[in-house]
Design an enzyme around this catalytic site. Sequence first.
Site, PDB file in Angstrom:
ATOM      1  N   CYS A  67       0.836  -1.210   0.000  1.00 51.48           N
ATOM      2  CA  CYS A  67       0.000   0.000   0.000  1.00 51.48           C
ATOM      3  C   CYS A  67       0.865   1.251   0.000  1.00 51.48           C
ATOM      4  CB  CYS A  67      -0.929   0.015   1.210  1.00 51.48           C
ATOM      5  SG  CYS A  67      -2.097  -1.344   1.219  1.00 51.48           S
ATOM      6  N   ARG A 144      -7.862  -4.045  -3.554  1.00 52.67           N
ATOM      7  CA  ARG A 144      -7.305  -2.895  -4.286  1.00 52.67           C
ATOM      8  C   ARG A 144      -8.233  -2.570  -5.461  1.00 52.67           C
ATOM      9  NH1 ARG A 144      -2.363  -2.450  -1.912  1.00 52.67           N
ATOM     10  NH2 ARG A 144      -1.632  -4.402  -0.994  1.00 52.67           N
TER      11      ARG A 144
HETATM   12  C1  BEZ Z   1       0.584  -4.638   1.755  1.00 59.58           C
HETATM   13  O1  BEZ Z   1       1.787  -4.860   1.846  1.00 59.58           O
HETATM   14  O2  BEZ Z   1       0.138  -3.537   1.459  1.00 59.58           O
HETATM   15  C2  BEZ Z   1      -0.388  -5.784   1.950  1.00 59.58           C
HETATM   16  C3  BEZ Z   1      -0.002  -7.037   1.546  1.00 59.58           C
HETATM   17  C4  BEZ Z   1      -0.876  -8.090   1.738  1.00 59.58           C
HETATM   18  C5  BEZ Z   1      -2.125  -7.869   2.322  1.00 59.58           C
HETATM   19  C6  BEZ Z   1      -2.503  -6.583   2.685  1.00 59.58           C
HETATM   20  C7  BEZ Z   1      -1.625  -5.526   2.509  1.00 59.58           C
END
Ligand code: BEZ
Length: 230
Positions: A67, A144
């Site tokens: 994110c 997302r």
């Molecule tokens: C992240 O790194 O943004 C992420 C990765 C897996 C699940 C949720 C967030």
Amino acid sequence: MSNHVEITTEAPSRTLAESGPASSLPRLGMAAPAFEAVTTHGKLRLEDFRGNWLVLFSHPADFTPVCTTEFLAFAAIAPELRERGVELLGLSIDSPTSHIAWVRNIKEKFGIDIPFPIIADSNKEVASLYGMIMPGESKTETSRCVFVIDPVGTVRAMIYYPLTTGRNTDEIVRLIDALQTTDKHGVATPANWKPGDKVIVPPPSTMEEVEARLKAGFECTDWYFCKKSV
Ligand code: BEZ
């Protein structure tokens, strides 16, 4: 949020009916669901964006690495989008305090200002309206998602990516360029189109239109496949 991602190649055991309370899913070409939400820039309503294009996007959670890379990438395209009359609006199921702390952390650690507001959707209201929660992935985080909403409030494009895959923001700029070109010239855009490439003249639907089309001076491979420059 959980600190690991379950990745499986087995068939999913959950059906839609078992996945919890239903949430709506916007439809292309229909009015975007109205909302009023608490954001890092104060209360905002969908109506506040009338007259501009809006890219409403969700991320799973604050203070997570993928994110963070996405926020840096969205911040980088914000000026290009602005030039095109497009506003950005982020969202996750986090509190305003968490958003503010994360935005400040991004500034401190990466030197980048996050210029767009972020909805603090703690009660999942907007996430439910836009079908941003994919219970097969997570019941507590938004996937997302990207919704492109045009200046009159119509949903023009939707992108859904899983928790583990960061989005390509160049594609979001390309998508905006394609939609705006379609609106301006009444044309469609082919695979992998980018500004400056030829566009597709919509196929004719009557024999008369076919004849007219073939005489119109377009670059036609066949009667249904004509391109032109715009
Ligand atoms: C992240 O790194 O943004 C992420 C990765 C897996 C699940 C949720 C967030």
